[in-house]
Design a protein around this motif. Sequence first.
Motif, mmCIF file in Angstrom:
data_model
loop_
_atom_site.group_PDB
_atom_site.id
_atom_site.type_symbol
_atom_site.label_atom_id
_atom_site.label_comp_id
_atom_site.label_asym_id
_atom_site.label_seq_id
_atom_site.Cartn_x
_atom_site.Cartn_y
_atom_site.Cartn_z
ATOM 1 N N PRO A 72 14.393 39.065 96.465
ATOM 2 C CA PRO A 72 15.012 38.661 95.196
ATOM 3 C C PRO A 72 16.117 39.603 94.731
ATOM 4 O O PRO A 72 17.060 39.181 94.073
ATOM 5 C CB PRO A 72 13.840 38.665 94.202
ATOM 6 N N GLU A 73 16.019 40.879 95.096
ATOM 7 C CA GLU A 73 17.068 41.830 94.727
ATOM 8 C C GLU A 73 18.396 41.462 95.383
ATOM 9 O O GLU A 73 19.458 41.721 94.826
ATOM 10 C CB GLU A 73 16.657 43.253 95.086
ATOM 11 N N LEU A 74 18.326 40.858 96.562
ATOM 12 C CA LEU A 74 19.550 40.420 97.229
ATOM 13 C C LEU A 74 20.245 39.352 96.395
ATOM 14 O O LEU A 74 21.467 39.352 96.275
ATOM 15 C CB LEU A 74 19.245 39.889 98.634
ATOM 16 N N PHE A 75 19.473 38.462 95.797
ATOM 17 C CA PHE A 75 20.077 37.430 94.958
ATOM 18 C C PHE A 75 20.765 38.049 93.744
ATOM 19 O O PHE A 75 21.830 37.604 93.330
ATOM 20 C CB PHE A 75 19.038 36.398 94.525
ATOM 21 N N ASP A 77 22.042 41.116 93.618
ATOM 22 C CA ASP A 77 23.262 41.737 94.141
ATOM 23 C C ASP A 77 24.312 40.689 94.456
ATOM 24 O O ASP A 77 25.505 40.890 94.212
ATOM 25 C CB ASP A 77 22.954 42.550 95.406
ATOM 26 N N LEU A 78 23.876 39.590 94.987
ATOM 27 C CA LEU A 78 24.777 38.498 95.323
ATOM 28 C C LEU A 78 25.495 38.001 94.078
ATOM 29 O O LEU A 78 26.713 37.840 94.068
ATOM 30 C CB LEU A 78 23.970 37.365 95.961
ATOM 31 N N ARG A 79 24.729 37.793 93.031
ATOM 32 C CA ARG A 79 25.313 37.314 91.775
ATOM 33 C C ARG A 79 26.335 38.313 91.234
ATOM 34 O O ARG A 79 27.403 37.930 90.776
ATOM 35 C CB ARG A 79 24.223 37.083 90.746
ATOM 36 N N GLU A 80 25.990 39.603 91.312
ATOM 37 C CA GLU A 80 26.848 40.621 90.718
ATOM 38 C C GLU A 80 28.056 40.981 91.584
ATOM 39 O O GLU A 80 29.163 41.106 91.091
ATOM 40 C CB GLU A 80 26.039 41.888 90.434
ATOM 41 N N TYR A 81 27.823 41.152 92.889
ATOM 42 C CA TYR A 81 28.889 41.676 93.752
ATOM 43 C C TYR A 81 29.574 40.624 94.616
ATOM 44 O O TYR A 81 30.624 40.886 95.189
ATOM 45 C CB TYR A 81 28.329 42.787 94.650
ATOM 46 N N ALA A 82 28.976 39.460 94.731
ATOM 47 C CA ALA A 82 29.573 38.379 95.535
ATOM 48 C C ALA A 82 29.441 37.071 94.775
ATOM 49 O O ALA A 82 28.773 36.136 95.227
ATOM 50 C CB ALA A 82 28.884 38.300 96.895
ATOM 51 N N PRO A 83 30.059 36.986 93.597
ATOM 52 C CA PRO A 83 29.880 35.793 92.766
ATOM 53 C C PRO A 83 30.301 34.498 93.455
ATOM 54 O O PRO A 83 29.718 33.448 93.193
ATOM 55 C CB PRO A 83 30.734 36.082 91.526
ATOM 56 N N GLU A 84 31.269 34.575 94.339
ATOM 57 C CA GLU A 84 31.701 33.365 95.042
ATOM 58 C C GLU A 84 30.594 32.856 95.972
ATOM 59 O O GLU A 84 30.312 31.659 96.017
ATOM 60 C CB GLU A 84 32.966 33.657 95.858
ATOM 61 N N THR A 85 29.936 33.756 96.660
ATOM 62 C CA THR A 85 28.833 33.372 97.539
ATOM 63 C C THR A 85 27.651 32.866 96.713
ATOM 64 O O THR A 85 27.005 31.881 97.075
ATOM 65 C CB THR A 85 28.405 34.559 98.426
ATOM 66 N N TRP A 86 27.381 33.521 95.580
ATOM 67 C CA TRP A 86 26.307 33.084 94.680
ATOM 68 C C TRP A 86 26.577 31.663 94.183
ATOM 69 O O TRP A 86 25.705 30.802 94.206
ATOM 70 C CB TRP A 86 26.177 34.052 93.505
ATOM 71 N N GLU A 87 27.800 31.425 93.738
ATOM 72 C CA GLU A 87 28.177 30.099 93.236
ATOM 73 C C GLU A 87 28.070 29.060 94.346
ATOM 74 O O GLU A 87 27.606 27.946 94.129
ATOM 75 C CB GLU A 87 29.601 30.144 92.675
ATOM 76 N N ASN A 88 28.486 29.443 95.541
ATOM 77 C CA ASN A 88 28.419 28.554 96.700
ATOM 78 C C ASN A 88 26.971 28.178 96.992
ATOM 79 O O ASN A 88 26.663 27.013 97.274
ATOM 80 C CB ASN A 88 29.063 29.263 97.902
ATOM 81 N N LEU A 89 26.056 29.150 96.903
ATOM 82 C CA LEU A 89 24.637 28.880 97.134
ATOM 83 C C LEU A 89 24.088 27.939 96.072
ATOM 84 O O LEU A 89 23.378 26.982 96.388
ATOM 85 C CB LEU A 89 23.847 30.193 97.149
ATOM 86 N N PRO A 137 16.738 36.382 89.780
ATOM 87 C CA PRO A 137 16.015 37.460 89.102
ATOM 88 C C PRO A 137 16.333 37.547 87.604
ATOM 89 O O PRO A 137 15.487 37.975 86.828
ATOM 90 C CB PRO A 137 16.479 38.727 89.822
ATOM 91 N N ARG A 138 17.504 37.143 87.189
ATOM 92 C CA ARG A 138 17.840 37.173 85.756
ATOM 93 C C ARG A 138 16.961 36.207 84.975
ATOM 94 O O ARG A 138 16.598 36.462 83.845
ATOM 95 C CB ARG A 138 19.309 36.840 85.527
ATOM 96 N N PHE A 139 16.652 35.094 85.590
ATOM 97 C CA PHE A 139 15.789 34.119 84.930
ATOM 98 C C PHE A 139 14.383 34.691 84.759
ATOM 99 O O PHE A 139 13.827 34.681 83.673
ATOM 100 C CB PHE A 139 15.746 32.804 85.717
ATOM 101 N N THR A 140 13.818 35.185 85.852
ATOM 102 C CA THR A 140 12.449 35.689 85.783
ATOM 103 C C THR A 140 12.337 36.943 84.921
ATOM 104 O O THR A 140 11.291 37.182 84.324
ATOM 105 C CB THR A 140 11.880 35.962 87.188
ATOM 106 N N SER A 141 13.415 37.729 84.834
ATOM 107 C CA SER A 141 13.356 38.965 84.046
ATOM 108 C C SER A 141 13.304 38.705 82.542
ATOM 109 O O SER A 141 13.032 39.618 81.769
ATOM 110 C CB SER A 141 14.550 39.867 84.373
ATOM 111 N N GLN A 142 13.539 37.475 82.112
ATOM 112 C CA GLN A 142 13.492 37.131 80.692
ATOM 113 C C GLN A 142 12.061 37.073 80.154
ATOM 114 O O GLN A 142 11.850 37.115 78.953
ATOM 115 C CB GLN A 142 14.106 35.749 80.449
#
Length: 182
Positions: A72-75, A77-89, A137-142
């Motif tokens: 889940p930490e990869l997700f 990091d993906l959101r923060e450092y690779a937003p294009e890949t996150w959005e693509n996923l 992880p942002r969702f679950t951290s709420q």
Amino acid sequence: MDDIAQVLGMSKKTLYKYYPGKLDLLGASFEVTKTKLTAKVEAVLENRYISFPLKLKSTLTIMASLLGPINPELFEDLREYAPETWENLQQYINESAYSRFKKLLDQGIKEGLVKPSVNLNLVVMMYAAAVQSLIDPRFTSQFPHAIQEGIKIPASDIYDQAITIIYNGILTDEARNEFTNA
């Protein structure tokens, strides 16, 4: 990149020849995952010898087996450092849910195994939202710490239980009958 090059048995220079940076390698990794996911789900959906309930279970198992092992930490990091890949996923999850999952639900309606009165678009959105939320992880951290700790179960179990709840609800058969007849 050193570790990856070593595991692949190539020099870091050769690795950089194919993937100029870490984000390129990460993007390529997710493309491979999406390709595997698509191929496996399509094979299940196109198999006319598999029953609707088994197809449903199999597609969920495929999702869990390919997305579950991802840290889940990869997700995050993906959101923060690779937003294009996150959005693509996220876009892939939504499009896949609509094109493949809706196709499966349509089969269920045709076979009389899914209630025709159910709004399939809503079910597809709930499915996509569940998948996205569970990998975010942002969702679950709420949620309070006790809830976060209580859901520390294998990702495959999380997917399985979330989808089971969508389809079966949380009520026992007896309670469901009473609720329906109330």
